[in-house]
Structures are given as structure tokens and as C-alpha cells.
Design a protein around this motif. Structure first.
Motif, PDB file in Angstrom:
ATOM      1  N   ARG A 112       0.795  -1.082  -0.049  1.00 47.82           N
ATOM      2  CA  ARG A 112       0.341   0.106  -0.217  1.00 47.82           C
ATOM      3  C   ARG A 112       0.721   0.885  -0.294  1.00 47.82           C
ATOM      4  N   GLY A 113       0.468   2.102  -0.792  1.00 47.32           N
ATOM      5  CA  GLY A 113       1.049   3.708  -0.650  1.00 47.32           C
ATOM      6  C   GLY A 113       1.432   3.730   0.570  1.00 47.32           C
ATOM      7  N   ASP A 114       0.397   3.550   1.660  1.00 48.65           N
ATOM      8  CA  ASP A 114       0.369   4.363   2.985  1.00 48.65           C
ATOM      9  C   ASP A 114       1.825   3.677   3.709  1.00 48.65           C
ATOM     10  N   ASP A 115       1.733   2.551   3.349  1.00 47.09           N
ATOM     11  CA  ASP A 115       2.668   1.835   4.148  1.00 47.09           C
ATOM     12  C   ASP A 115       3.825   3.034   4.127  1.00 47.09           C
ATOM     13  N   GLU A 116       4.235   4.067   3.450  1.00 49.22           N
ATOM     14  CA  GLU A 116       5.759   4.273   2.980  1.00 49.22           C
ATOM     15  C   GLU A 116       6.301   4.956   4.508  1.00 49.22           C
ATOM     16  N   LEU A 117       7.032   4.976   5.196  1.00 45.52           N
ATOM     17  CA  LEU A 117       7.944   5.942   5.754  1.00 45.52           C
ATOM     18  C   LEU A 117       7.786   6.916   5.533  1.00 45.52           C
ATOM     19  N   GLY A 118       8.171   7.318   4.380  1.00 48.10           N
ATOM     20  CA  GLY A 118       8.883   9.300   4.287  1.00 48.10           C
ATOM     21  C   GLY A 118       9.226   9.673   2.614  1.00 48.10           C
ATOM     22  N   THR A 119       8.434  10.709   2.554  1.00 47.69           N
ATOM     23  CA  THR A 119       9.112  11.490   1.512  1.00 47.69           C
ATOM     24  C   THR A 119       9.862  12.172   1.244  1.00 47.69           C
ATOM     25  N   VAL A 120      10.577  12.679  -0.152  1.00 50.97           N
ATOM     26  CA  VAL A 120      11.304  13.717  -0.311  1.00 50.97           C
ATOM     27  C   VAL A 120      10.375  14.466  -1.880  1.00 50.97           C
ATOM     28  N   ARG A 121       9.858  15.676  -1.853  1.00 50.53           N
ATOM     29  CA  ARG A 121       9.758  15.697  -2.911  1.00 50.53           C
ATOM     30  C   ARG A 121      10.219  17.120  -3.983  1.00 50.53           C
ATOM     31  N   TRP A 122      11.003  16.965  -4.854  1.00 50.35           N
ATOM     32  CA  TRP A 122      11.657  18.088  -5.418  1.00 50.35           C
ATOM     33  C   TRP A 122      11.602  18.559  -6.660  1.00 50.35           C
ATOM     34  N   LEU A 123      12.357  19.918  -6.782  1.00 51.65           N
ATOM     35  CA  LEU A 123      12.225  20.593  -8.323  1.00 51.65           C
ATOM     36  C   LEU A 123      13.455  19.458  -9.286  1.00 51.65           C
ATOM     37  N   ARG A 124      13.124  19.620  -9.998  1.00 52.33           N
ATOM     38  CA  ARG A 124      14.552  19.338 -11.049  1.00 52.33           C
ATOM     39  C   ARG A 124      15.387  20.500 -10.864  1.00 52.33           C
ATOM     40  N   ASP A 125      15.073  21.346 -10.864  1.00 49.96           N
ATOM     41  CA  ASP A 125      16.614  21.933 -10.127  1.00 49.96           C
ATOM     42  C   ASP A 125      17.396  21.877  -9.076  1.00 49.96           C
ATOM     43  N   GLY A 126      16.670  20.750  -8.531  1.00 56.24           N
ATOM     44  CA  GLY A 126      17.171  20.428  -7.553  1.00 56.24           C
ATOM     45  C   GLY A 126      16.403  21.273  -5.689  1.00 56.24           C
ATOM     46  N   LEU A 127      16.003  21.992  -5.933  1.00 56.70           N
ATOM     47  CA  LEU A 127      14.873  22.379  -4.682  1.00 56.70           C
ATOM     48  C   LEU A 127      13.751  21.545  -3.969  1.00 56.70           C
ATOM     49  N   VAL A 128      14.490  20.886  -2.986  1.00 59.41           N
ATOM     50  CA  VAL A 128      13.528  20.178  -2.234  1.00 59.41           C
ATOM     51  C   VAL A 128      12.211  21.225  -1.437  1.00 59.41           C
ATOM     52  N   VAL A 129      11.100  20.737  -2.330  1.00 60.99           N
ATOM     53  CA  VAL A 129      10.102  21.752  -1.477  1.00 60.99           C
ATOM     54  C   VAL A 129       8.925  21.194  -0.563  1.00 60.99           C
ATOM     55  N   ASP A 130       9.612  19.509  -0.568  1.00 57.40           N
ATOM     56  CA  ASP A 130       8.445  18.796   0.922  1.00 57.40           C
ATOM     57  C   ASP A 130       9.328  17.682   1.066  1.00 57.40           C
ATOM     58  N   LEU A 131       9.537  17.478   2.840  1.00 63.92           N
ATOM     59  CA  LEU A 131       9.752  16.289   3.713  1.00 63.92           C
ATOM     60  C   LEU A 131       9.775  15.677   4.737  1.00 63.92           C
ATOM     61  N   TYR A 132       9.142  14.843   4.385  1.00 61.82           N
ATOM     62  CA  TYR A 132       8.214  14.009   5.537  1.00 61.82           C
ATOM     63  C   TYR A 132       8.210  13.011   6.085  1.00 61.82           C
ATOM     64  N   VAL A 133       8.372  12.676   7.131  1.00 58.63           N
ATOM     65  CA  VAL A 133       8.552  11.405   7.859  1.00 58.63           C
ATOM     66  C   VAL A 133       7.657  11.211   8.949  1.00 58.63           C
ATOM     67  N   ALA A 134       7.454   9.892   9.132  1.00 60.43           N
ATOM     68  CA  ALA A 134       6.071   9.287   9.760  1.00 60.43           C
ATOM     69  C   ALA A 134       6.410   9.708  10.801  1.00 60.43           C
ATOM     70  N   PRO A 135       5.787  10.458  12.140  1.00 57.95           N
ATOM     71  CA  PRO A 135       6.418  10.426  13.120  1.00 57.95           C
ATOM     72  C   PRO A 135       7.754   9.695  14.103  1.00 57.95           C
ATOM     73  N   ASP A 136       6.835   8.413  14.122  1.00 59.04           N
ATOM     74  CA  ASP A 136       7.650   7.108  14.829  1.00 59.04           C
ATOM     75  C   ASP A 136       8.819   6.478  14.592  1.00 59.04           C
ATOM     76  N   LEU A 137       9.772   7.519  13.762  1.00 55.37           N
ATOM     77  CA  LEU A 137      10.188   7.298  12.618  1.00 55.37           C
ATOM     78  C   LEU A 137      11.586   8.249  12.543  1.00 55.37           C
ATOM     79  N   ARG A 138      11.304   9.298  13.446  1.00 59.90           N
ATOM     80  CA  ARG A 138      11.750  10.611  13.164  1.00 59.90           C
ATOM     81  C   ARG A 138      12.941  10.085  14.079  1.00 59.90           C
ATOM     82  N   ARG A 139      14.188  11.391  13.884  1.00 58.71           N
ATOM     83  CA  ARG A 139      15.345  11.125  14.334  1.00 58.71           C
ATOM     84  C   ARG A 139      16.532   9.982  14.550  1.00 58.71           C
TER      85      ARG A 139
END
Length: 198
Positions: A112-139
Motif C-alpha cells: 500500500r502507498g500509505d505504508d511509506e516511511l517518508g517522502t521527499v519531493r523536489w524540483l528538477r533544479d534540485g530544490l527540495v519542496v517537501d520532506l516528510y518522515v512518519a513521526p515514529d521514525l524521526r531521528r
């Protein structure tokens, strides 16, 4: 001491993706490709070809000590405006840690797609626009591995630039970016401003 990340090209996959190594030191310019032997530079990541995935990215253990087993799926967005890419991290499945697979290969797994642990989305020039990690896996190094794997995917596709950040939108993002030693990868005006909502 300001550290920089530079690259060495090592070949290409059968599908034409660039294979490379990323190295860190204070002596070379940020973001350049060089042919020289790394010497005392520290390995940041290394991409290699694999039959089981689009690309394999090796991240040295000292970059993310104790990180769980992670593999990734890359969803390119060539028709977005501006064009972008999203890399999602998973732990279950048949792939070795560091594998980057296509959305088609992912769809055949029944994960399932919602089983992901985290995601990063960036523009093709390399600029990160979103970074998410499931709360229980942070740090636990998941965000670090997502960003490093995104950097390898950026270089593999020969998109311009390298993974970098603008003003962080959350406290978590700000805390993460302040630990980095690569000032050329964070906008100079990033400042202390961030949204209060996590």
C-alpha cells in the motif's frame, strides 16, 4: 569548517542513468564533477547498476547510523509545472536496502502507498519542496537517507544542479538543516522563519 559535496562519474546503466559517487571535503568546489582520486574526502553516497531495480544507492553507515532497511520508489513528474520528482521510502518488500524502483515495479508488489516511511519531493533544479518522515521514525536517519538517495537520483538523471533547500517550513525542517555542514546547499536567506504547525 564549511564542507562541500562534489562528484565523480563512474559510468552509466544500460538504460542511460549516470552512475556516480558523491564525496565531501572542504577543498573542492560544491557540486562539481571531477576525475581526481578522492584522497581524504569522505564518501557521501555511491550509485551502482543493479538488475533488480533502476539504480542502487549505497549510503555509508556513518551517514545515518542505525537507519532501518530502506528502499525507494521514484515517481518523476515530467508534466508538472515546474517539473519535479518524489522519492518514497519503504521497508517491506523484496528489494535490498538502497534500491530505487519504478512506480510500475512498485505497483506489482501489492504494498500500500500509505505504508511509506517518508517522502521527499523536489524540483528538477534540485530544490527540495517537501520532506516528510512518519513521526515514529524521526531521528533515525530516514530523512538523511531520503535526501541522499534523492541526490543520487538527481545526478543519475543528469538534471541540473544538486539537492538543496530553501527556507524550512517546520521546526523539524529547521532542526534538520541546522545540523548540516553544507552552507552552499541551504539558501543564504533561509533565516529562522518557519511555520508553527508541524
Amino acid at each position: 569548517m564549511d564542507m562541500h559535496i562534489w562528484y565523480r562519474e563512474t559510468g552509466q546503466t544500460a538504460s542511460g542513468l549516470r552512475l556516480a559517487e558523491a564525496w565531501e571535503d572542504a577543498e573542492h568546489p560544491d557540486g562539481v564533477y571531477l576525475d581526481e582520486v578522492p584522497g581524504d574526502a569522505a564518501l557521501v553516497w555511491k550509485s551502482t547498476e543493479t538488475d533488480a531495480a533502476l539504480l542502487h544507492v549505497t549510503i555509508p553507515e556513518e551517514r545515518a547510523p542505525g537507519v532501518p532497511h530502506l528502499w525507494f520508489t521514484a515517481a518523476d513528474e515530467p508534466h508538472a509545472a515546474p517539473r519535479a520528482c518524489t522519492l518514497s521510502a519503504y521497508t517491506d518488500g523484496p528489494f535490498v536496502s538502497g534500491s530505487i524502483v519504478s512506480p510500475l515495479a512498485f505497483a506489482t508488489l501489492g504494498i500500500r502507498g500509505d505504508d511509506e516511511l517518508g517522502t521527499v519531493r523536489w524540483l528538477r533544479d534540485g530544490l527540495v519542496v517537501d520532506l516528510y518522515v512518519a513521526p515514529d521514525l524521526r531521528r533515525q536517519g530516514v530523512a538523511t537517507c531520503l535526501l541522499l538517495a534523492a541526490g543520487a537520483w538527481q545526478q543519475a538523471n543528469r538534471w541540473p544542479g544538486f539537492i538543496h533547500a530553501d527556507r524550512p517550513r517546520t521546526r523539524l525542517g529547521r532542526a534538520f538543516l541546522t545540523r548540516l555542514r553544507h552552507p552552499g546547499r541551504v539558501a543564504r536567506d533561509a533565516g529562522p522563519r518557519f511555520d508553527e504547525e508541524e
